[in-house]
Design a protein around this motif. Structure first.
Motif, PDB file in Angstrom:
ATOM      1  N   LEU A  80       0.831  -1.206   0.000  1.00 23.53           N
ATOM      2  CA  LEU A  80       0.000   0.000   0.000  1.00 23.53           C
ATOM      3  C   LEU A  80       0.866   1.256   0.000  1.00 23.53           C
ATOM      4  CD1 LEU A  80      -2.787  -1.061   2.535  1.00 23.53           C
ATOM      5  CD2 LEU A  80      -3.065  -0.720   0.080  1.00 23.53           C
ATOM      6  N   SER A  81       1.944   1.223   0.767  1.00 23.09           N
ATOM      7  CA  SER A  81       2.853   2.366   0.802  1.00 23.09           C
ATOM      8  C   SER A  81       3.496   2.591  -0.565  1.00 23.09           C
ATOM      9  CB  SER A  81       3.927   2.141   1.868  1.00 23.09           C
ATOM     10  OG  SER A  81       4.915   3.148   1.807  1.00 23.09           O
ATOM     11  N   GLU A  82       4.031   1.551  -1.163  1.00 27.71           N
ATOM     12  CA  GLU A  82       4.675   1.675  -2.470  1.00 27.71           C
ATOM     13  C   GLU A  82       3.695   2.186  -3.513  1.00 27.71           C
ATOM     14  OE1 GLU A  82       6.053  -2.253  -3.174  1.00 27.71           O
ATOM     15  OE2 GLU A  82       7.840  -2.057  -1.908  1.00 27.71           O
ATOM     16  N   TRP A  83       2.514   1.611  -3.502  1.00 24.57           N
ATOM     17  CA  TRP A  83       1.491   2.006  -4.474  1.00 24.57           C
ATOM     18  C   TRP A  83       1.105   3.472  -4.321  1.00 24.57           C
ATOM     19  CZ3 TRP A  83      -3.805   2.910  -2.980  1.00 24.57           C
ATOM     20  CH2 TRP A  83      -4.664   3.160  -4.056  1.00 24.57           C
TER      21      TRP A  83
ATOM     22  N   GLN B 286      -0.191  10.891  -5.940  1.00 24.16           N
ATOM     23  CA  GLN B 286      -1.118  11.914  -5.447  1.00 24.16           C
ATOM     24  C   GLN B 286      -0.501  12.481  -4.174  1.00 24.16           C
ATOM     25  OE1 GLN B 286      -5.216  10.747  -5.194  1.00 24.16           O
ATOM     26  NE2 GLN B 286      -5.184   9.697  -7.176  1.00 24.16           N
ATOM     27  N   LYS B 287       0.086  13.661  -4.285  1.00 27.96           N
ATOM     28  CA  LYS B 287       0.961  14.188  -3.241  1.00 27.96           C
ATOM     29  C   LYS B 287       0.277  14.337  -1.888  1.00 27.96           C
ATOM     30  CE  LYS B 287       4.227  16.532  -6.311  1.00 27.96           C
ATOM     31  NZ  LYS B 287       3.727  15.908  -7.528  1.00 27.96           N
ATOM     32  N   ASP B 288      -1.015  14.550  -1.875  1.00 33.38           N
ATOM     33  CA  ASP B 288      -1.729  14.702  -0.596  1.00 33.38           C
ATOM     34  C   ASP B 288      -2.026  13.359   0.066  1.00 33.38           C
ATOM     35  OD1 ASP B 288      -1.810  17.465  -0.562  1.00 33.38           O
ATOM     36  OD2 ASP B 288      -3.619  17.528  -1.814  1.00 33.38           O
ATOM     37  N   TYR B 289      -1.833  12.281  -0.675  1.00 32.54           N
ATOM     38  CA  TYR B 289      -2.215  10.968  -0.144  1.00 32.54           C
ATOM     39  C   TYR B 289      -1.106   9.951  -0.380  1.00 32.54           C
ATOM     40  CZ  TYR B 289      -6.769  13.140   0.163  1.00 32.54           C
ATOM     41  OH  TYR B 289      -7.804  13.990   0.469  1.00 32.54           O
TER      42      TYR B 289
ATOM     43  N   LEU C 250       2.091   2.288   9.597  1.00 30.35           N
ATOM     44  CA  LEU C 250       1.614   2.776   8.309  1.00 30.35           C
ATOM     45  C   LEU C 250       1.025   4.154   8.557  1.00 30.35           C
ATOM     46  CD1 LEU C 250       1.069   2.147   5.278  1.00 30.35           C
ATOM     47  CD2 LEU C 250      -1.173   1.255   5.989  1.00 30.35           C
ATOM     48  N   ARG C 251       1.670   5.199   7.966  1.00 25.52           N
ATOM     49  CA  ARG C 251       1.283   6.578   8.278  1.00 25.52           C
ATOM     50  C   ARG C 251       0.981   7.359   7.009  1.00 25.52           C
ATOM     51  NH1 ARG C 251       5.773   6.393  12.118  1.00 25.52           N
ATOM     52  NH2 ARG C 251       5.026   6.672  14.254  1.00 25.52           N
ATOM     53  N   HIS C 252       0.052   8.299   7.162  1.00 22.75           N
ATOM     54  CA  HIS C 252      -0.229   9.274   6.126  1.00 22.75           C
ATOM     55  C   HIS C 252       0.840  10.353   6.189  1.00 22.75           C
ATOM     56  CE1 HIS C 252      -2.867  12.866   4.718  1.00 22.75           C
ATOM     57  NE2 HIS C 252      -2.206  12.342   3.690  1.00 22.75           N
ATOM     58  N   VAL C 253       1.409  10.681   5.033  1.00 22.09           N
ATOM     59  CA  VAL C 253       2.430  11.734   4.954  1.00 22.09           C
ATOM     60  C   VAL C 253       1.910  12.831   4.036  1.00 22.09           C
ATOM     61  CG1 VAL C 253       4.808  12.271   4.351  1.00 22.09           C
ATOM     62  CG2 VAL C 253       4.238  10.008   5.247  1.00 22.09           C
ATOM     63  N   ASP C 254       1.866  14.066   4.528  1.00 18.68           N
ATOM     64  CA  ASP C 254       1.340  15.140   3.692  1.00 18.68           C
ATOM     65  C   ASP C 254       2.384  15.587   2.674  1.00 18.68           C
ATOM     66  OD1 ASP C 254       3.112  16.862   4.969  1.00 18.68           O
ATOM     67  OD2 ASP C 254       1.602  17.664   6.341  1.00 18.68           O
TER      68      ASP C 254
END
Length: 303
Positions: A245-248, A254-257, A266-270
């Motif tokens: 999921l991270s690699e994909w 999509q830079k915001d996601y 597993l973290r969201h990075v802005d």
């Protein structure tokens, strides 16, 4: 009580005793005392007012005895149907308690799976939505946008193409159609409803017995769905799944996601590179005890 091979004048019908079929139909057909021939696939043994038994096809029996035949045939069908329900209940009685215990053993692990999915959706809502979209709309594929050469002016410039298979896609498609916790609760209630009929079937209507049995058997099919969903959850909540999921998320660009998977998180990075909400990878989900499925299969073998 003898077997007669023709219907004598003035003889009436008392009852229909049983129903039978010729396994050799159509090469072999059942003899009928009304038409005096072998023309039927299904036959009935009828009891006459003279005390004789006669063999009849259904249509010929109706033609010969009219409403008396229709009433007798209905009674016979009800007796057959009731015997079937009693047979199913006899098969269920000795496995009810083991079924109940086995199903109780599912409660905690299935709740744990549900809590994990709720946590994933709560903390990583956009990623959860994309995973569900992959499971339901894209046949389990994580997709990316690919630029293509336009051959005509109205051709799309970008198309969605598969990138990789989502691990445990059936977790999302399964939860979309079935509440696994309620499925287990419903199955428990159905087992109890059927078990309550065992001590005294004489006062129960055929309709009630059949309704409860069918509801229980439908709950068995849902339990089989729960197994598939749970196994998909075991596949989804793994390091390999979160790494994919991270690699994909970076490849789809999509830079915001974007999402990172490091040190079990597993973290969201802005777009500025700051870590936001995320979830920690937990210990693998334990195996479900398959005894309830074995007991369901045992119950069905009596069909």
């Amino acid at each position: 009580m003898g077997l007669a091979y023709r219907i004598e004048p003035g003889v009436g019908l008392l009852d229909v005793l049983n129903i039978y079929r010729f396994p050799g139909f159509p090469a072999e057909k059942i003899y009928c005392a009304a038409c005096q021939g072998h023309h039927h696939a299904r036959g009935f043994t009828a009891l006459t007012t003279k005390g004789d038994r006669i063999l009849l096809g259904s249509k010929c029996g109706g033609d010969a005895f009219g409403e008396s035949w229709a009433s007798a045939e209905k009674r016979m069908k009800e007796r057959v149907d009731r015997q079937y329900e009693l047979h199913r209940l006899d098969r269920f009685a000795p496995i009810y308690k083991p079924m109940q215990r086995a199903l109780n053993a599912w409660v905690r692990p299935v709740e744990h799976l549900t809590y994990r999915l709720i946590g994933f959706r709560t903390n990583l809502g956009e990623l959860a939505s994309r995973a569900q979209e992959a499971a339901i709309r894209h046949s389990g594929n994580l997709v990316i946008n690919k630029r293509v050469r336009k051959r005509r002016s109205d051709d799309p410039e970008w198309v969605e193409v598969p990138y990789a298979k989502l691990h445990g896609a059936a977790l999302f498609s399964g939860f979309d159609r079935l509440n696994v916790v309620l499925a287990i609760e419903g199955a428990m209630n159905c087992l109890t409803d059927v078990a309550q009929m065992i001590p005294d079937t004489d006062r129960l209507s055929l309709q009630l017995m059949k309704r409860r049995r069918l509801r229980m058997e439908a709950s068995f099919r849902q339990l089989e769905e729960v197994v598939a969903i749970y196994e998909a959850g075991q596949e989804f909540f793994t390091d390999a799944s979160f790494k994919l999921l991270s690699e994909w998320s970076f490849i789809r660009d999509q830079k915001d996601y974007r999402y990172t998977f490091e040190d079990g998180f597993l973290r969201h990075v802005d777009r500025d590179g700051y870590n936001r909400a995320g979830i920690r990878q937990m210990a693998p989900l334990r195996e479900l005890d398959d005894q309830i499925i074995e007991l369901i299969q045992e119950y069905r073998r009596a069909d």
